[in-house]
Design a protein around this motif. Structure first.
Motif, PDB file in Angstrom:
ATOM      1  N   ARG A 209       0.829  -1.206   0.000  1.00  0.00           N
ATOM      2  CA  ARG A 209       0.000   0.000   0.000  1.00  0.00           C
ATOM      3  C   ARG A 209       0.867   1.261   0.000  1.00  0.00           C
ATOM      4  O   ARG A 209       0.555   2.234  -0.692  1.00  0.00           O
ATOM      5  N   ALA A 210       1.941   1.255   0.806  1.00  0.00           N
ATOM      6  CA  ALA A 210       2.829   2.419   0.847  1.00  0.00           C
ATOM      7  C   ALA A 210       3.467   2.658  -0.525  1.00  0.00           C
ATOM      8  O   ALA A 210       3.561   3.804  -0.998  1.00  0.00           O
ATOM      9  N   GLN A 211       3.904   1.574  -1.158  1.00  0.00           N
ATOM     10  CA  GLN A 211       4.498   1.702  -2.483  1.00  0.00           C
ATOM     11  C   GLN A 211       3.472   2.229  -3.489  1.00  0.00           C
ATOM     12  O   GLN A 211       3.775   3.088  -4.330  1.00  0.00           O
ATOM     13  N   ALA A 212       2.220   1.708  -3.365  1.00  0.00           N
ATOM     14  CA  ALA A 212       1.167   2.167  -4.269  1.00  0.00           C
ATOM     15  C   ALA A 212       0.838   3.631  -4.041  1.00  0.00           C
ATOM     16  O   ALA A 212       0.655   4.407  -4.995  1.00  0.00           O
ATOM     17  N   ASP A 213       0.765   4.044  -2.749  1.00  0.00           N
ATOM     18  CA  ASP A 213       0.469   5.456  -2.452  1.00  0.00           C
ATOM     19  C   ASP A 213       1.580   6.356  -2.982  1.00  0.00           C
ATOM     20  O   ASP A 213       1.295   7.436  -3.542  1.00  0.00           O
ATOM     21  N   ARG A 214       2.823   5.930  -2.803  1.00  0.00           N
ATOM     22  CA  ARG A 214       3.925   6.743  -3.312  1.00  0.00           C
ATOM     23  C   ARG A 214       3.879   6.838  -4.828  1.00  0.00           C
ATOM     24  O   ARG A 214       4.101   7.910  -5.413  1.00  0.00           O
ATOM     25  N   THR A 215       3.549   5.709  -5.460  1.00  0.00           N
ATOM     26  CA  THR A 215       3.445   5.722  -6.917  1.00  0.00           C
ATOM     27  C   THR A 215       2.339   6.654  -7.378  1.00  0.00           C
ATOM     28  O   THR A 215       2.477   7.401  -8.360  1.00  0.00           O
ATOM     29  N   VAL A 216       1.175   6.620  -6.627  1.00  0.00           N
ATOM     30  CA  VAL A 216       0.063   7.506  -6.977  1.00  0.00           C
ATOM     31  C   VAL A 216       0.479   8.964  -6.856  1.00  0.00           C
ATOM     32  O   VAL A 216       0.186   9.800  -7.729  1.00  0.00           O
ATOM     33  N   GLU A 218       3.521  10.189  -7.001  1.00  0.00           N
ATOM     34  CA  GLU A 218       4.480  10.523  -8.056  1.00  0.00           C
ATOM     35  C   GLU A 218       3.780  10.703  -9.396  1.00  0.00           C
ATOM     36  O   GLU A 218       4.074  11.661 -10.141  1.00  0.00           O
ATOM     37  N   LEU A 219       2.848   9.781  -9.697  1.00  0.00           N
ATOM     38  CA  LEU A 219       2.144   9.886 -10.979  1.00  0.00           C
ATOM     39  C   LEU A 219       1.265  11.143 -11.011  1.00  0.00           C
ATOM     40  O   LEU A 219       1.187  11.836 -12.044  1.00  0.00           O
ATOM     41  N   THR A 220       0.592  11.428  -9.870  1.00  0.00           N
ATOM     42  CA  THR A 220      -0.257  12.619  -9.820  1.00  0.00           C
ATOM     43  C   THR A 220       0.572  13.888  -9.974  1.00  0.00           C
ATOM     44  O   THR A 220       0.190  14.825 -10.706  1.00  0.00           O
ATOM     45  N   SER A 221       1.720  13.921  -9.272  1.00  0.00           N
ATOM     46  CA  SER A 221       2.596  15.096  -9.370  1.00  0.00           C
ATOM     47  C   SER A 221       3.119  15.267 -10.790  1.00  0.00           C
ATOM     48  O   SER A 221       3.145  16.392 -11.329  1.00  0.00           O
ATOM     49  N   GLU A 222       3.507  14.151 -11.383  1.00  0.00           N
ATOM     50  CA  GLU A 222       4.018  14.219 -12.753  1.00  0.00           C
ATOM     51  C   GLU A 222       2.929  14.668 -13.717  1.00  0.00           C
ATOM     52  O   GLU A 222       3.164  15.502 -14.607  1.00  0.00           O
ATOM     53  N   ALA A 223       1.705  14.127 -13.512  1.00  0.00           N
ATOM     54  CA  ALA A 223       0.602  14.517 -14.387  1.00  0.00           C
ATOM     55  C   ALA A 223       0.249  15.988 -14.197  1.00  0.00           C
ATOM     56  O   ALA A 223      -0.034  16.710 -15.173  1.00  0.00           O
ATOM     57  N   ARG A 224       0.245  16.430 -12.912  1.00  0.00           N
ATOM     58  CA  ARG A 224      -0.065  17.855 -12.648  1.00  0.00           C
ATOM     59  C   ARG A 224       1.007  18.763 -13.273  1.00  0.00           C
ATOM     60  O   ARG A 224       0.680  19.818 -13.846  1.00  0.00           O
ATOM     61  N   ARG A 225       2.262  18.345 -13.154  1.00  0.00           N
ATOM     62  CA  ARG A 225       3.339  19.155 -13.740  1.00  0.00           C
ATOM     63  C   ARG A 225       3.193  19.239 -15.259  1.00  0.00           C
ATOM     64  O   ARG A 225       3.281  20.324 -15.845  1.00  0.00           O
TER      65      ARG A 225
END
Length: 292
Positions: A209-216, A218-225
């Motif tokens: 779950r921690a790995q998934a949350d971190r991935t989310v 990172e992906l959200t930040s990358e998508a927002r950027r």
């Protein structure tokens, strides 16, 4: 004729005496010829044999391998873990003379009672000896223990004229109270193992779950950027178009911006706005002002 009358009974008696002096030994048995309780003959080979009629008698014994089941007995190995053992033996009459002298007229019934006592004693002695634990009895090493029981029982069975062919432990169980304690211990061990597995599973799930949350994140930040970059590029391009349109036709650009302002200000079905009629906001709604 008178002589014949006396001769017939004599012949009958002689025939009866002759027949009573004959006996047959079966191949599955051994026989003893007794005279007033004393052994006169030993017949171990099958076939026809003779005895003195009326004086001697024939006693037969089974020569086959016989079976004897012992009563369940409780033994205590060296680890003090009590067990209930159920055994059986295979035996045969090896020395018929010694057998007769040992058991007398009791025959197999007396012999089996004595042999059962011997087996019980030797089973307790072997299974309770040093180095023999309950795990040893329940493992394949029990075969060696059965050989020891047989050999030690044979030493005492010789006096009975018996040969102990084999001894087997049929069942080895725990007493009821020990059985319940063992089941309780087994349940506790399985519950502990289950708790350990659940804890390890929860730990692994938490890592996932921690790995998934971190991935989310990172992906959200990358998508927002990327969206901000795209929005900025789009705004820059739109501003460039607006600037180019303004430079090409300033009046049309003013008209377009006014229509956009009207659209944003008058949204919804019940939108209303109160302004002065001579406000510059309505320049393009006023035909005369719009042409200035």
């Amino acid at each position: 004729m008178k002589k014949l009358t006396y001769l017939i009974p004599v012949v009958v008696v002689l025939v009866a005496v002759f027949l009573s002096s004959i006996f047959i030994v079966d191949e599955r048995e051994k026989a003893l010829v007794l005279q007033f309780g004393q052994i006169k003959q030993v017949r171990e080979e099958p076939g026809l044999a003779f005895k003195v009629p009326l004086i001697q008698e024939v006693v037969r014994y089974d020569d086959r391998i016989l079976s004897l089941d012992t009563s369940p007995l409780e033994v205590t190995p060296s680890d003090d873990r009590r067990l209930i053992v159920d055994a059986f033996a295979r035996y045969r009459i090896a020395d018929v003379v010694r057998f007769r002298q040992a058991v007398g007229v009791g025959g197999l019934r007396v012999a089996e009672d004595r042999l059962a006592d011997i087996l019980t004693t030797q089973t307790r002695e072997v299974l309770g000896s040093d180095g023999v634990t309950s795990n040893t009895i329940l493992s394949p090493e029990r075969a060696n223990l059965m050989v020891r029981i047989r050999d030690q029982a044979q030493q005492r069975a010789d006096a009975l004229g018996l040969q102990v062919v084999d001894v087997r432990l049929k069942q080895t169980n725990l007493p009821d109270q020990n059985l319940e304690a063992t089941f309780a211990r087994m349940r506790a061990e399985r519950e502990r193992e289950a708790a350990d597995e659940i804890a390890r599973g929860n730990e692994a799930a938490q890592r996932v779950r921690a790995q998934a949350d971190r991935t989310v994140v990172e992906l959200t930040s990358e998508a927002r950027r990327e969206s901000e970059i795209t929005r900025g590029e789009a705004d820059a391009e739109a501003n460039g178009i607006y600037a180019e349109a303004y430079g090409a036709d300033a009046e049309f650009f003013e008209f377009y911006r006014s229509l956009t302002a009207y659209e944003r200000a008058l949204q919804g079905r019940n939108s209303s706005i109160v302004m002065s009629p001579d406000s510059e906001f309505f320049n393009y709604l006023n035909g005369s002002s719009g042409r200035q």
